[in-house]
Design a protein around this motif. Structure first.
Motif, PDB file in Angstrom:
ATOM      1  N   MET A 104       8.307 -19.056  -7.823  1.00  0.00           N
ATOM      2  CA  MET A 104       7.313 -18.548  -6.876  1.00  0.00           C
ATOM      3  C   MET A 104       7.981 -18.077  -5.595  1.00  0.00           C
ATOM      4  O   MET A 104       7.597 -17.064  -5.023  1.00  0.00           O
ATOM      5  N   ARG A 105       8.990 -18.802  -5.157  1.00  0.00           N
ATOM      6  CA  ARG A 105       9.691 -18.414  -3.935  1.00  0.00           C
ATOM      7  C   ARG A 105      10.416 -17.086  -4.123  1.00  0.00           C
ATOM      8  O   ARG A 105      10.378 -16.207  -3.272  1.00  0.00           O
ATOM      9  N   VAL A 106      11.073 -16.917  -5.257  1.00  0.00           N
ATOM     10  CA  VAL A 106      11.774 -15.662  -5.535  1.00  0.00           C
ATOM     11  C   VAL A 106      10.773 -14.515  -5.623  1.00  0.00           C
ATOM     12  O   VAL A 106      10.974 -13.454  -5.029  1.00  0.00           O
ATOM     13  N   ARG A 107       9.682 -14.735  -6.343  1.00  0.00           N
ATOM     14  CA  ARG A 107       8.668 -13.685  -6.479  1.00  0.00           C
ATOM     15  C   ARG A 107       8.093 -13.302  -5.119  1.00  0.00           C
ATOM     16  O   ARG A 107       7.925 -12.132  -4.802  1.00  0.00           O
ATOM     17  N   ALA A 108       7.764 -14.302  -4.309  1.00  0.00           N
ATOM     18  CA  ALA A 108       7.183 -14.025  -2.998  1.00  0.00           C
ATOM     19  C   ALA A 108       8.176 -13.334  -2.078  1.00  0.00           C
ATOM     20  O   ALA A 108       7.793 -12.527  -1.237  1.00  0.00           O
ATOM     21  N   ALA A 109       9.435 -13.635  -2.242  1.00  0.00           N
ATOM     22  CA  ALA A 109      10.441 -13.069  -1.354  1.00  0.00           C
ATOM     23  C   ALA A 109      10.704 -11.600  -1.642  1.00  0.00           C
ATOM     24  O   ALA A 109      11.097 -10.855  -0.753  1.00  0.00           O
ATOM     25  N   ILE A 110      10.495 -11.165  -2.884  1.00  0.00           N
ATOM     26  CA  ILE A 110      10.889  -9.804  -3.214  1.00  0.00           C
ATOM     27  C   ILE A 110       9.726  -8.825  -3.338  1.00  0.00           C
ATOM     28  O   ILE A 110       9.935  -7.633  -3.347  1.00  0.00           O
ATOM     29  N   SER A 111       8.504  -9.310  -3.441  1.00  0.00           N
ATOM     30  CA  SER A 111       7.409  -8.378  -3.707  1.00  0.00           C
ATOM     31  C   SER A 111       6.390  -8.351  -2.574  1.00  0.00           C
ATOM     32  O   SER A 111       5.710  -9.329  -2.322  1.00  0.00           O
ATOM     33  N   ILE A 112       6.336  -7.223  -1.899  1.00  0.00           N
ATOM     34  CA  ILE A 112       5.306  -7.007  -0.883  1.00  0.00           C
ATOM     35  C   ILE A 112       4.068  -6.494  -1.608  1.00  0.00           C
ATOM     36  O   ILE A 112       4.148  -5.538  -2.369  1.00  0.00           O
ATOM     37  N   PRO A 113       2.921  -7.142  -1.375  1.00  0.00           N
ATOM     38  CA  PRO A 113       1.713  -6.705  -2.069  1.00  0.00           C
ATOM     39  C   PRO A 113       1.400  -5.236  -1.796  1.00  0.00           C
ATOM     40  O   PRO A 113       1.535  -4.747  -0.677  1.00  0.00           O
ATOM     41  N   GLY A 114       0.960  -4.525  -2.823  1.00  0.00           N
ATOM     42  CA  GLY A 114       0.681  -3.102  -2.706  1.00  0.00           C
ATOM     43  C   GLY A 114      -0.556  -2.772  -1.905  1.00  0.00           C
ATOM     44  O   GLY A 114      -0.710  -1.654  -1.429  1.00  0.00           O
ATOM     45  N   GLU A 115      -1.462  -3.729  -1.731  1.00  0.00           N
ATOM     46  CA  GLU A 115      -2.709  -3.418  -1.047  1.00  0.00           C
ATOM     47  C   GLU A 115      -2.613  -3.529   0.474  1.00  0.00           C
ATOM     48  O   GLU A 115      -3.592  -3.318   1.164  1.00  0.00           O
ATOM     49  N   LEU A 116      -1.453  -3.853   1.011  1.00  0.00           N
ATOM     50  CA  LEU A 116      -1.309  -3.951   2.457  1.00  0.00           C
ATOM     51  C   LEU A 116      -1.326  -2.566   3.091  1.00  0.00           C
ATOM     52  O   LEU A 116      -1.065  -1.564   2.439  1.00  0.00           O
ATOM     53  N   GLY A 117      -1.620  -2.539   4.381  1.00  0.00           N
ATOM     54  CA  GLY A 117      -1.632  -1.278   5.109  1.00  0.00           C
ATOM     55  C   GLY A 117      -3.028  -0.933   5.579  1.00  0.00           C
ATOM     56  O   GLY A 117      -3.948  -1.746   5.522  1.00  0.00           O
ATOM     57  N   VAL A 118      -3.176   0.282   6.035  1.00  0.00           N
ATOM     58  CA  VAL A 118      -4.428   0.743   6.642  1.00  0.00           C
ATOM     59  C   VAL A 118      -5.023   1.859   5.802  1.00  0.00           C
ATOM     60  O   VAL A 118      -4.340   2.797   5.418  1.00  0.00           O
ATOM     61  N   THR A 119      -6.318   1.742   5.529  1.00  0.00           N
ATOM     62  CA  THR A 119      -7.076   2.791   4.856  1.00  0.00           C
ATOM     63  C   THR A 119      -8.334   3.031   5.675  1.00  0.00           C
ATOM     64  O   THR A 119      -9.157   2.130   5.818  1.00  0.00           O
ATOM     65  N   GLU A 120      -8.451   4.221   6.232  1.00  0.00           N
ATOM     66  CA  GLU A 120      -9.613   4.597   7.045  1.00  0.00           C
ATOM     67  C   GLU A 120      -9.892   3.566   8.140  1.00  0.00           C
ATOM     68  O   GLU A 120     -11.011   3.079   8.296  1.00  0.00           O
ATOM     69  N   MET A 121      -8.843   3.207   8.893  1.00  0.00           N
ATOM     70  CA  MET A 121      -8.915   2.256  10.009  1.00  0.00           C
ATOM     71  C   MET A 121      -9.387   0.865   9.573  1.00  0.00           C
ATOM     72  O   MET A 121      -9.998   0.138  10.355  1.00  0.00           O
ATOM     73  N   LYS A 122      -9.083   0.500   8.354  1.00  0.00           N
ATOM     74  CA  LYS A 122      -9.419  -0.829   7.831  1.00  0.00           C
ATOM     75  C   LYS A 122      -8.179  -1.448   7.199  1.00  0.00           C
ATOM     76  O   LYS A 122      -7.442  -0.774   6.476  1.00  0.00           O
ATOM     77  N   LEU A 123      -7.995  -2.729   7.465  1.00  0.00           N
ATOM     78  CA  LEU A 123      -6.957  -3.488   6.778  1.00  0.00           C
ATOM     79  C   LEU A 123      -7.486  -3.918   5.419  1.00  0.00           C
ATOM     80  O   LEU A 123      -8.693  -3.868   5.172  1.00  0.00           O
ATOM     81  N   ALA A 124      -6.610  -4.358   4.546  1.00  0.00           N
ATOM     82  CA  ALA A 124      -7.019  -4.794   3.208  1.00  0.00           C
ATOM     83  C   ALA A 124      -8.002  -5.954   3.310  1.00  0.00           C
ATOM     84  O   ALA A 124      -7.920  -6.779   4.233  1.00  0.00           O
ATOM     85  N   PRO A 125      -8.937  -6.038   2.379  1.00  0.00           N
ATOM     86  CA  PRO A 125      -9.875  -7.170   2.399  1.00  0.00           C
ATOM     87  C   PRO A 125      -9.165  -8.476   2.038  1.00  0.00           C
ATOM     88  O   PRO A 125      -8.128  -8.467   1.356  1.00  0.00           O
ATOM     89  N   CYS A 126      -9.719  -9.584   2.484  1.00  0.00           N
ATOM     90  CA  CYS A 126      -9.196 -10.893   2.103  1.00  0.00           C
ATOM     91  C   CYS A 126      -9.563 -11.182   0.653  1.00  0.00           C
ATOM     92  O   CYS A 126     -10.637 -10.805   0.188  1.00  0.00           O
ATOM     93  N   PRO A 127      -8.675 -11.875  -0.065  1.00  0.00           N
ATOM     94  CA  PRO A 127      -9.019 -12.281  -1.434  1.00  0.00           C
ATOM     95  C   PRO A 127     -10.051 -13.405  -1.417  1.00  0.00           C
ATOM     96  O   PRO A 127     -10.432 -13.892  -0.349  1.00  0.00           O
ATOM     97  N   ASP A 128     -10.487 -13.836  -2.575  1.00  0.00           N
ATOM     98  CA  ASP A 128     -11.474 -14.911  -2.666  1.00  0.00           C
ATOM     99  C   ASP A 128     -10.883 -16.280  -2.355  1.00  0.00           C
ATOM    100  O   ASP A 128     -11.624 -17.232  -2.142  1.00  0.00           O
ATOM    101  N   THR A 129      -9.576 -16.399  -2.319  1.00  0.00           N
ATOM    102  CA  THR A 129      -8.940 -17.676  -2.012  1.00  0.00           C
ATOM    103  C   THR A 129      -9.042 -17.969  -0.512  1.00  0.00           C
ATOM    104  O   THR A 129      -9.150 -17.046   0.297  1.00  0.00           O
TER     105      THR A 129
END
Length: 160
Positions: free
Chosen positions: A28-53
């Motif tokens: 999990m540490r290796v996976r988290a260290a190398i992969s930036i989630p694709g949904e990050l960033g700004v779309t139409e002045m909005k940040l990505a929504p929070c997950p259900d967790t």
């Protein structure tokens, strides 16, 4: 050096379970260290929504348990951006990975296991508000770490 395994069935199970947990945590540490989630960033002045967790907070969510107020500011967009980066640079185990004229993405790592939280800021200069989102990359609960981080950040920003 010879590895000694416990002689009882319970002891062997406990040793195997410990090793499985250890391997899982490393993966999990290796996976988290190398992969930036694709949904990050700004779309139409909005940040990505929070997950259900429950390991996320945001100023732009409809989920009331994850909602925090945006940070008001005065002055220019550039001075707000400079203040955001200045505060982030003071936080331990935090690295700024992207910075644009109205957006900042940073990675904050946990002390013990080095899990990564993604922290994003979006400056809305027309409203003079700073929106943010802070979320754990992996896992279910963060024990309130993202909420505490962003409440502390908001206090520090207000002190300037």
């Amino acid at each position: 050096m010879k590895l000694r395994l416990p002689k009882t069935r319970v002891g062997k199970f406990a040793a195997c379970a410990f090793l499985a947990v250890l391997v899982f945590m490393v993966m999990m540490r290796v996976r988290a260290a190398i992969s930036i989630p694709g949904e990050l960033g700004v779309t139409e002045m909005k940040l990505a929504p929070c997950p259900d967790t429950p390991n996320c907070v945001s100023t732009q969510t409809d989920q009331t348990d994850k909602l925090l107020p945006p940070i008001p500011y005065t002055g220019s967009e550039e001075s707000a951006l400079n203040r955001i980066t200045q505060i982030l640079q003071q936080l331990p185990r935090t690295k700024i990975v992207e910075e644009k004229h109205n957006y900042v993405h940073a990675e904050c790592r946990s002390f013990l296991f080095r899990f990564v939280d993604d922290v994003e800021f979006l400056i809305d200069d027309s409203e003079k508000l700073i929106h943010f989102r802070s979320a754990a990359r992996v896992g279910y609960s963060d024990l309130g770490v993202n909420r505490q981080r962003m409440q502390g950040f908001t206090r520090k920003f207000g002190e300037s």
